[in-house]
Motif scaffolding. Structure first.
Motif, PDB file in Angstrom:
ATOM      1  N   THR A 168       0.652 -16.014   3.783  1.00  0.00           N
ATOM      2  CA  THR A 168       0.248 -14.354   3.464  1.00  0.00           C
ATOM      3  C   THR A 168       0.300 -14.272   2.137  1.00  0.00           C
ATOM      4  N   ARG A 169      -0.645 -13.234   1.722  1.00  0.00           N
ATOM      5  CA  ARG A 169      -0.798 -12.651   0.209  1.00  0.00           C
ATOM      6  C   ARG A 169      -0.456 -11.076   0.527  1.00  0.00           C
ATOM      7  N   LEU A 170       0.205 -10.451  -0.255  1.00  0.00           N
ATOM      8  CA  LEU A 170       0.607  -9.014  -0.089  1.00  0.00           C
ATOM      9  C   LEU A 170       0.491  -8.716  -1.756  1.00  0.00           C
ATOM     10  N   PRO A 171      -0.696  -7.648  -1.979  1.00  0.00           N
ATOM     11  CA  PRO A 171      -0.589  -7.045  -3.198  1.00  0.00           C
ATOM     12  C   PRO A 171       0.661  -6.003  -3.345  1.00  0.00           C
ATOM     13  N   THR A 172       1.601  -5.989  -4.256  1.00  0.00           N
ATOM     14  CA  THR A 172       2.637  -5.066  -4.022  1.00  0.00           C
ATOM     15  C   THR A 172       3.226  -4.653  -5.478  1.00  0.00           C
ATOM     16  N   ARG A 173       3.574  -3.715  -5.962  1.00  0.00           N
ATOM     17  CA  ARG A 173       4.317  -3.543  -7.239  1.00  0.00           C
ATOM     18  C   ARG A 173       5.962  -3.448  -6.886  1.00  0.00           C
ATOM     19  N   THR A 174       6.189  -3.927  -6.018  1.00  0.00           N
ATOM     20  CA  THR A 174       7.760  -4.124  -5.917  1.00  0.00           C
ATOM     21  C   THR A 174       8.120  -5.204  -4.894  1.00  0.00           C
ATOM     22  N   VAL A 175       9.081  -5.983  -5.784  1.00  0.00           N
ATOM     23  CA  VAL A 175       9.682  -7.155  -5.251  1.00  0.00           C
ATOM     24  C   VAL A 175      10.973  -7.299  -5.496  1.00  0.00           C
ATOM     25  N   VAL A 176      11.901  -7.233  -4.513  1.00  0.00           N
ATOM     26  CA  VAL A 176      13.444  -6.980  -4.730  1.00  0.00           C
ATOM     27  C   VAL A 176      13.908  -8.337  -4.466  1.00  0.00           C
ATOM     28  N   TRP A 177      14.627  -8.753  -5.307  1.00  0.00           N
ATOM     29  CA  TRP A 177      15.440 -10.200  -5.063  1.00  0.00           C
ATOM     30  C   TRP A 177      16.731 -10.063  -4.754  1.00  0.00           C
ATOM     31  N   THR A 178      17.166 -10.233  -3.603  1.00  0.00           N
ATOM     32  CA  THR A 178      18.685 -10.273  -3.161  1.00  0.00           C
ATOM     33  C   THR A 178      19.004 -11.537  -2.637  1.00  0.00           C
TER      34      THR A 178
END
Length: 454
Positions: free
Chosen positions: A263-273
């Protein structure tokens, strides 16, 4: 006159604050007589109650009520704002850098001690994912929580004002990596907040927002058990949240998330937890570490083979005396950390007074997790709860655990007010860059080559 016995506490988190708090009570006589001194070295002048970070991000609690000011609580301790960079326990010396040493340009300074408490906590465990260092957002500090809230509302503003469908879709796509407490609770609370906020936008509807939770294992919230974990997945998917199990983040370069399922998702938000690891300072000591980089400790919370060195919480590998499984260690969570701090302080006091030490033993009581407003899961003392009862238990438990009556009263008041009035949906973007507007005003006008008229 003899020098006072100096107890050095490295870190001002759960273990650091609670240990120092109990020590200053138990050693009241020694502190008053000048026979003992407690020094707490911490990067921040406050302790963050991390279970409340998701609610702070959602606006249910004010950020200042998520933190406990150390100077007020530890009024009989010496608080040093700085970082311990290395420890030479053989010489009973810690090397640290403070705000003052940075200003003075004098480099680090050495601080000697008699008893050492290592409690620096943990840091985010990252992986070499392309683009993560450039675009990832963490969720361990109150600054990150408030910054994430501002960011989410800002993305909705961008989506509302752009005429480019690609920019709009990327702005309204939010990807959270990690299905533990931090990731699930942060996503659930922020999704609740954003869904409510959408009613104030003329061209953004709740169904326009896309929320994705990526988890490498086959379940989320393992602490609440398999059954409650499955319920949590159903609850999140019922809110149109895309939960991807057994999936990994492969890349997030150029603001495009690529998952292991293709899957490829253009996004401006990646939250790493996706987990934590011991603080780097542990590797800069001469104390014994296990294969995971945590300090090897006894059940008395003393560091193995290192007299006068103590540890607990995330930094310590403490044997679990309540488990039938040989070699099992206590989980590095807040439930153990707070209780270990109590035993740790008592053992340091007993050591100074030549009294016998206690062993730490606590059977894991269970876990509670919030899935947003009025929704939650819990597995406590063998009982399984979900929905509103679990959410209520989550709030009641953490209200009882947050330090000081002052904080308890303020948090309860804010919960009461939030139930009576509407949510606040303001993004205070200037918090991240407080001097931005002044710098813009003070900047010289651009030289466009025009000559002034005569």
């Amino acid at each position: 006159m003899t020098e006072p016995a100096r107890i050095l506490v490295v870190g001002g988190g759960y273990v650091g604050m609670y240990t120092a708090l109990r020590l200053q009570r138990q050693l009241r006589t020694e502190l008053r007589a000048g026979a003992a001194e407690i020094v707490v070295v911490t990067p921040e002048p406050y302790m963050t109650y991390q279970p409340f970070l998701p609610e702070a991000a959602a606006g249910s609690i004010s950020p200042r009520h998520v933190v406990v000011p150390l100077r007020r609580v530890l009024d009989r301790c010496r608080i040093v704002i700085g970082e311990v960079q290395s420890v030479d326990h053989a010489k009973r010396t810690a090397t640290l850098a403070t705000l003052a040493t940075a200003e003075e340009g004098t480099g680090t300074l050495d601080l000697t001690y008699d008893e050492l408490v290592i409690a620096p906590g943990s840091v985010s465990r990252t992986l070499p994912v392309p683009g993560l260092i450039d675009h990832g957002i963490g969720f361990k500090t109150v600054e990150e929580a408030i910054g994430l809230r501002n960011h989410v509302i800002e993305q909705m503003d961008i989506a509302s004002s752009t005429r480019d469908p690609a920019i709009r879709d990327a702005a309204l796509t939010f990807v959270f990596v990690g299905g533990g407490y931090a990731g699930v609770e942060a996503l659930a609370e922020l999704e609740d907040m954003a869904r409510y906020t959408a009613r104030y936008y003329h061209n953004v509807k709740p169904e326009d927002l896309r929320w994705v939770l990526v988890e490498a294992s086959d379940r989320i919230l393992p602490e609440v058990g398999e059954e409650m974990g499955r319920y949590a997945v159903r609850e999140l998917r019922g809110r149109n949240i895309d939960v991807r199990l057994e999936t990994r983040l492969e890349s997030c370069e150029d603001r495009v998330v690529v998952l292991s399922d293709g899957t490829r998702l253009p996004t401006r938000t990646v939250v790493w937890t996706a987990g934590v690891k011991p603080a780097p300072v542990l590797a800069e000591t001469d104390l014994p570490l296990n294969e995971r980089g945590r300090l090897r400790c006894t059940a008395q919370l003393a560091v193995e083979g290192a007299p006068h060195a103590w540890a607990a919480g995330d930094a310590a590998a403490v044997p679990d005396l309540t488990s039938d499984e040989p070699g099992k260690e206590c989980a590095p969570n807040a439930q153990h950390a707070v209780r270990q701090a109590k035993v740790l302080a008592e053992n340091i006091t007993a050591s100074l007074r030549g009294q016998p030490l206690k062993e730490y033993a606590h059977a894991y009581a269970g876990s509670v997790a919030s899935l947003g407003l009025h929704k939650g899961v819990a597995h406590v003392y063998g009982r399984k709860l979900k929905g509103y009862p679990a959410w209520f238990m989550h709030r009641a438990y953490h209200l009882s655990r947050v330090p000081t009556f002052n904080r308890k009263a303020r948090v309860l008041a804010e919960w009461t007010l939030s139930g009576l009035f509407k949510r606040e949906i303001v993004s205070l973007g200037s918090l991240e860059h407080p001097r931005a507007e002044f710098e813009l005003a003070a900047a010289p006008p651009p030289d466009n080559g025009d000559k002034p008229s005569s």
